[in-house]
Scaffold this active site. Structure first.
Site, short mmCIF file in Angstrom:
data_model
loop_
_atom_site.label_atom_id
_atom_site.label_comp_id
_atom_site.label_asym_id
_atom_site.label_seq_id
_atom_site.Cartn_x
_atom_site.Cartn_y
_atom_site.Cartn_z
N SER A 119 63.29 72.97 9.84
CA SER A 119 64.32 71.91 9.60
C SER A 119 65.83 72.22 10.12
O SER A 119 66.27 72.98 10.66
CB SER A 119 64.15 71.30 8.48
OG SER A 119 64.68 69.93 8.10
N ASN A 120 66.87 71.13 9.47
CA ASN A 120 68.20 71.38 9.54
C ASN A 120 68.63 70.80 8.70
O ASN A 120 68.18 70.61 7.54
CB ASN A 120 68.65 70.69 11.11
CG ASN A 120 68.35 69.14 11.02
OD1 ASN A 120 68.71 68.49 10.16
ND2 ASN A 120 67.30 68.91 11.95
#
Ligand code: PMT
Length: 402
Positions: free
Chosen positions: A209-210
């Site tokens: 993810s980020n």
């Protein structure tokens, strides 16, 4: 509807119903409005300025002379500042002053100076309310274009029962909200916003993810909502506190899910904002069981995710507007311009990870906005809510909007 960014001048006059203005203030502030209160001298016999200033988070004004801050007690400034001047409760006395241009206190002087719409909520005993003098005053104010919030019926402070009670604060809030919604420039428009990160599962317990928090996307959703749009949000996993009921809200996890949800809605939308930080790659396979740490290194095959903005950009109809974001760490302007064209955006909002106060997680951002037409705008470091307003304001400069 959120009242975020709306400036409301709340006048309070001498009436037993003045205690309800505390509840009204709380409701307006809770919906995001900025509330500045002006009290008539007799209002303070019924409710203290301290109560109202605590709830509105601003000093309460009642006289012409300047207070310590030196700026607020100017009726002309107050009249120009407000988006709406709401007087609740308004007594028979103040109604008559407004109707006849009598200007003997800060409240009545501000009324005469106000350029914004005026709403008044009368409160008095039933016989006073029915008196022809009061009824003709109300009609006179209506003829000036003022909005009258009719008194409600019920038990009155005198012990009598009938019409004269100030409209309940919840009902006033609904009137204020529908007032702003009806004059809103995006009324009848459907806006789609992708926001937050995506999560690409590796196995049942891990994902790629980020750092997107969803703050920028949510600020945009709120800005469109407050201007009357119907807002469809497709959000990746976020931990913000959101009143999802105000929106058409869908939670998704992966880029694939975000694409499917956006693709389904796209053809009905007038405006699409791609604020999500979508993972560009996803694991080629999701391991059915938790990946064990047997080896020193671990290789994972990644495959390209669908590019939501590019795909929907290829389907964009002539009357649809697409707005994209570019989050860059180098060659910011070139990369943003390239994405503007490649993804068929009408404008792109560049935020650079190199700018302090900009990008992921923060409550602030600093952006360059590039239109496909060549127009460009640069912002200061501002709260994301103000950046959202700036972006929404740019829509009027997009040729298909005009
Ligand atoms: O959420 P916050 O913490 O408030 O942070 C806000 C933000 C930095 C995430 C936001 O302002 C932002 O810049 N969002 C886009 C980030 C991004 O993915 O940029 P990009 O340059 O990789 O993508 C360009 C555009 O294509 C974006 O509009 C993106 O939503 C879209 N895109 C990208 C990849 C993909 N597979 N599908 C897409 O739709």
């Amino acid at each position: 509807m959120s009242l975020k960014g709306k400036k409301i001048l709340l006048g309070v006059t001498g009436s037993i119903a003045a205690y309800k203005s505390a509840i009204l203030t709380r409701l307006l502030v809770k919906e995001g409005a900025e509330v500045q209160i002006i009290m008539s001298a007799s209002a303070s016999d019924f409710i203290t300025p301290l109560t109202l200033s605590t709830l509105s988070k601003k000093p309460v004004l009642s006289r012409f002379q300047k207070d310590e801050t030196g700026v607020w007690n100017n009726h002309v400034e107050l009249g120009l500042w407000a988006d709406l001047f709401l007087v609740a409760p308004i007594s028979a006395n103040t109604l008559a002053k407004f109707a006849n241009g009598i200007c003997d206190n800060l409240l009545s002087a501000t009324y005469l100076s106000a350029r914004c719409p005026v709403m008044v909520a009368p409160a008095m005993d039933l016989d006073m309310y029915q008196h022809p003098a009061v009824q003709s005053t109300i009609q006179r104010l209506e003829s000036f274009g003022n909005i009258i919030l009719d008194a409600e019926s019920g038990e009155l402070a005198s012990g009598l029962s009938g019409q004269g009670r100030m409209m309940e604060p919840e009902h006033i809030l609904a009137k204020v909200e529908s007032f702003f919604a009806s004059k809103a420039e995006f009324k009848g428009k459907k806006v789609l916003i992708t926001m937050g990160p995506t999560q690409e599962a590796l196995d049942p317990v891990r994902y790629i993810s980020n750092h997107s928090s969803g703050k920028m996307g949510l600020a945009l959703a709120e800005a469109f909502l407050s201007r009357g749009a119907e807002v469809f949000v497709i959000s990746g996993p976020i931990s913000l506190k959101v009143n999802k009921g105000s929106f058409r809200w869908q939670d998704v996890k992966s880029a694939k899910e975000m694409y499917e949800a956006a693709s389904e809605l796209h053809s009905q939308m007038d405006i699409c904002i791609f604020a999500a930080a979508v993972a560009d790659y996803t694991p080629a396979e999701i391991a059915p069981e938790k990946i064990k740490k047997n080896d020193v290194t671990l290789s994972i095959d990644l495959v390209k995710n669908v590019d939501i903005a590019t795909n929907l950009g290829a389907r964009k109809k002539q009357n649809q507007i697409h707005i994209g974001f570019a989050l860059e760490t180098e060659k910011e302007f070139d990369n943003a311009q390239r994405k503007l064209i490649k993804k068929n955006f009408d404008l792109i909002v560049l935020n650079s990870m190199k700018e302090s106060g900009a990008g992921f997680q923060l409550d602030t951002n600093k952006v360059h906005i590039f239109h496909a037409s060549g127009l460009s705008v640069e912002s200061e470091i501002l709260p994301k809510s103000q950046i959202a307003t700036l972006i929404v304001d740019q829509i009027k400069n997009i040729p298909v909007w005009v």
